[in-house]
Enzyme design. Structure first.
Site, mmCIF file in Angstrom:
data_model
loop_
_atom_site.group_PDB
_atom_site.id
_atom_site.type_symbol
_atom_site.label_atom_id
_atom_site.label_comp_id
_atom_site.label_asym_id
_atom_site.label_seq_id
_atom_site.Cartn_x
_atom_site.Cartn_y
_atom_site.Cartn_z
ATOM 1 N N SER A 140 38.664 47.132 39.082
ATOM 2 C CA SER A 140 38.686 47.134 40.552
ATOM 3 C C SER A 140 37.553 47.996 41.080
ATOM 4 O O SER A 140 37.105 48.931 40.392
ATOM 5 C CB SER A 140 40.018 47.706 41.046
ATOM 6 O OG SER A 140 39.988 47.890 42.447
ATOM 7 N N TYR A 154 46.394 54.326 40.227
ATOM 8 C CA TYR A 154 45.682 53.040 40.287
ATOM 9 C C TYR A 154 44.179 53.220 40.023
ATOM 10 O O TYR A 154 43.609 52.563 39.137
ATOM 11 C CB TYR A 154 45.917 52.353 41.639
ATOM 12 C CG TYR A 154 45.381 50.936 41.652
ATOM 13 C CD1 TYR A 154 46.093 49.895 41.058
ATOM 14 C CD2 TYR A 154 44.152 50.634 42.212
ATOM 15 C CE1 TYR A 154 45.600 48.591 41.040
ATOM 16 C CE2 TYR A 154 43.651 49.334 42.196
ATOM 17 C CZ TYR A 154 44.384 48.324 41.615
ATOM 18 O OH TYR A 154 43.886 47.036 41.584
HETATM 19 N N1 LIG Z 1 43.812 41.360 45.010
HETATM 20 C C1 LIG Z 1 42.998 42.385 45.114
HETATM 21 O O1 LIG Z 1 42.584 42.776 46.222
HETATM 22 C C2 LIG Z 1 42.542 43.071 43.861
HETATM 23 C C3 LIG Z 1 41.431 43.934 43.957
HETATM 24 C C4 LIG Z 1 40.975 44.567 42.817
HETATM 25 C C5 LIG Z 1 41.590 44.356 41.610
HETATM 26 N N2 LIG Z 1 42.674 43.540 41.541
HETATM 27 C C6 LIG Z 1 43.304 43.366 40.224
HETATM 28 O O2 LIG Z 1 43.375 41.978 39.940
HETATM 29 C C7 LIG Z 1 44.432 41.742 39.009
HETATM 30 C C8 LIG Z 1 45.231 40.528 39.444
HETATM 31 O O3 LIG Z 1 45.857 40.822 40.677
HETATM 32 P P1 LIG Z 1 46.022 39.749 41.845
HETATM 33 O O4 LIG Z 1 45.241 40.225 42.983
HETATM 34 O O5 LIG Z 1 45.794 38.386 41.343
HETATM 35 O O6 LIG Z 1 47.572 39.991 42.193
HETATM 36 P P2 LIG Z 1 48.831 38.999 42.166
HETATM 37 O O7 LIG Z 1 48.519 37.747 42.907
HETATM 38 O O8 LIG Z 1 49.986 39.809 42.631
HETATM 39 O O9 LIG Z 1 49.004 38.641 40.614
HETATM 40 C C9 LIG Z 1 49.403 39.644 39.691
HETATM 41 C C10 LIG Z 1 49.759 39.013 38.358
HETATM 42 O O10 LIG Z 1 50.158 40.057 37.445
HETATM 43 C C11 LIG Z 1 51.382 39.674 36.821
HETATM 44 N N3 LIG Z 1 52.189 40.826 36.441
HETATM 45 C C12 LIG Z 1 52.594 41.872 37.224
HETATM 46 N N4 LIG Z 1 53.416 42.672 36.523
HETATM 47 C C13 LIG Z 1 53.532 42.141 35.275
HETATM 48 C C14 LIG Z 1 54.263 42.499 34.107
HETATM 49 N N5 LIG Z 1 55.086 43.584 34.083
HETATM 50 N N6 LIG Z 1 54.158 41.732 33.004
HETATM 51 C C15 LIG Z 1 53.361 40.624 33.013
HETATM 52 N N7 LIG Z 1 52.651 40.221 34.086
HETATM 53 C C16 LIG Z 1 52.739 40.975 35.206
HETATM 54 C C17 LIG Z 1 52.095 38.821 37.882
HETATM 55 O O11 LIG Z 1 52.998 37.906 37.262
HETATM 56 P P3 LIG Z 1 54.607 38.003 37.247
HETATM 57 O O12 LIG Z 1 55.022 38.676 38.533
HETATM 58 O O13 LIG Z 1 55.027 36.580 37.138
HETATM 59 O O14 LIG Z 1 54.897 38.808 36.023
HETATM 60 C C18 LIG Z 1 50.929 38.043 38.478
HETATM 61 O O15 LIG Z 1 50.654 36.903 37.697
HETATM 62 C C19 LIG Z 1 45.227 43.040 38.924
HETATM 63 O O16 LIG Z 1 44.906 43.718 37.735
HETATM 64 C C20 LIG Z 1 44.752 43.827 40.142
HETATM 65 O O17 LIG Z 1 44.845 45.220 39.934
HETATM 66 C C21 LIG Z 1 43.159 42.888 42.640
#
Ligand SMILES: NC(=O)c1ccc[n+]([C@@H]2O[C@H](COP(=O)([O-])OP(=O)(O)OC[C@H]3O[C@@H](n4cnc5c(N)ncnc54)[C@H](OP(=O)(O)O)[C@@H]3O)[C@@H](O)[C@H]2O)c1
Length: 269
Positions: A140, A154
């Site tokens: 991130s 985080y």
């Molecule tokens: N969106 C942003 O603004 C942003 C910015 C920077 C970095 N990121 C990073 O991008 C990555 C993906 O996030 P996203 O934005 O796509 O969020 P998201 O739409 O909420 O997706 C998160 C994913 O992580 C899975 N997950 C959460 N807890 C888990 C667990 N205990 N075991 C297995 N899977 C788990 C969820 O699946 P289930 O709930 O089905 O388990 C879901 O598929 C993350 O690492 C986040 O930190 C996001």
């Protein structure tokens, strides 16, 4: 046809689901994992109808310390050799270090740091034997910026993933694994379910629109960078500018700027 295979964690939503769609469009077979098996099955079905690739679903909760070993054993049972690993699963843990339980913090570290590193460690020997490997760690922009109050670990786990990716990429080069690359992908604000899950949707929606990206260009930047052997990539011009600012601003000024904004994307209660 001998297709390459990509394992994607957190594939049931957001950035992970987009990784699945883009790797499938490139002709890769997939293994999708997350906790919500129904969501993974729906995505697998959507992908199979659009692309003639094989999609395997293995539901796991990565907060369970036994999950990475179990997942890799299951892949071996099914004779699935992983050519690319996308360590994407993640979330923000709202609240402060004072207000959260240790078990919540331990689960957070397990999902966002230990599981990615363990999966890489367990899958690298096979990649080395087959002389090909791609590892993308979804970190991130928060890993660059100053730490702030709320969601305490985080920024530090994301900074850790950036350093881990740089070190592993350098090690592969130093050890002569010319076609194994590791990249930290550092998105800024990206449209996904992330801010709904951590309860900051209302306040993050007040962030200016130029700060937001769709998942598609974020993912494309990650795939391109890992194929080039680039250890860290920040997708998007605005995010690149912010990452550069964190490097050139005097530290107290950087901290003050993060502090002024962070209540919009970090929940203290
Ligand atoms: N969106 C942003 O603004 C942003 C910015 C920077 C970095 N990121 C990073 O991008 C990555 C993906 O996030 P996203 O934005 O796509 O969020 P998201 O739409 O909420 O997706 C998160 C994913 O992580 C899975 N997950 C959460 N807890 C888990 C667990 N205990 N075991 C297995 N899977 C788990 C969820 O699946 P289930 O709930 O089905 O388990 C879901 O598929 C993350 O690492 C986040 O930190 C996001």
């Amino acid at each position: 046809m001998n297709r390459r295979l990509c394992l994607i964690t957190g594939a049931s939503a957001g950035i992970g689901a987009e990784f699945a769609r883009q790797y499938a469009a490139l002709g890769w077979n997939l293994v999708l994992t997350a906790r919500r098996e129904n969501r993974l099955q729906e995505l697998a079905q959507e992908i199979r109808t659009k692309n003639s690739v094989e999609v395997t679903v293995i539901a796991e909760d990565l907060a369970d310390p036994a999950a990475p070993a179990r997942l890799v054993a299951e892949l071996e049972n099914r004779s699935l050799a992983v050519d690319a690993l996308v360590n994407n699963a993640g979330y923000g843990l709202p609240g402060t270090f004072f207000s959260t339980t240790w078990s919540d913090q331990a689960a957070f570290l397990q999902v966002l740091y230990t599981a990615p590193v363990e999966l890489a460690h367990r899958l690298l020997p096979g990649m080395a034997a087959r002389k090909y490997g791609r590892i993308i760690n979804v970190a991130s922009l928060a890993g660059y910026a100053a730490g702030s109050a709320g969601h305490t670990l985080y920024a530090s786990v994301k900074a850790g993933l950036i350093k881990f990716s740089e070190s592993l990429n350098a090690e592969c080069e130093a050890l002569g694994h010319a076609d194994i690359h590791c990249t930290a992908l550092c998105p800024g604000f990206t449209w996904s379910e992330f801010h709904d899950v951590n309860g900051t949707r209302e306040t993050t929606n007040q962030m200016p629109k130029w700060m937001w990206m769709e998942a598609a260009p974020v993912v494309a930047a990650g795939i391109e960078a890992v194929n080039r052997g680039q250890p860290v990539v920040v997708p998007g011009l605005a995010n690149k500018a912010l990452a550069t600012l964190t490097r050139i601003l005097p530290e107290p000024l950087g901290r003050a700027m993060v502090r002024a904004q962070s209540s919009r994307y970090r929940r203290m209660e």
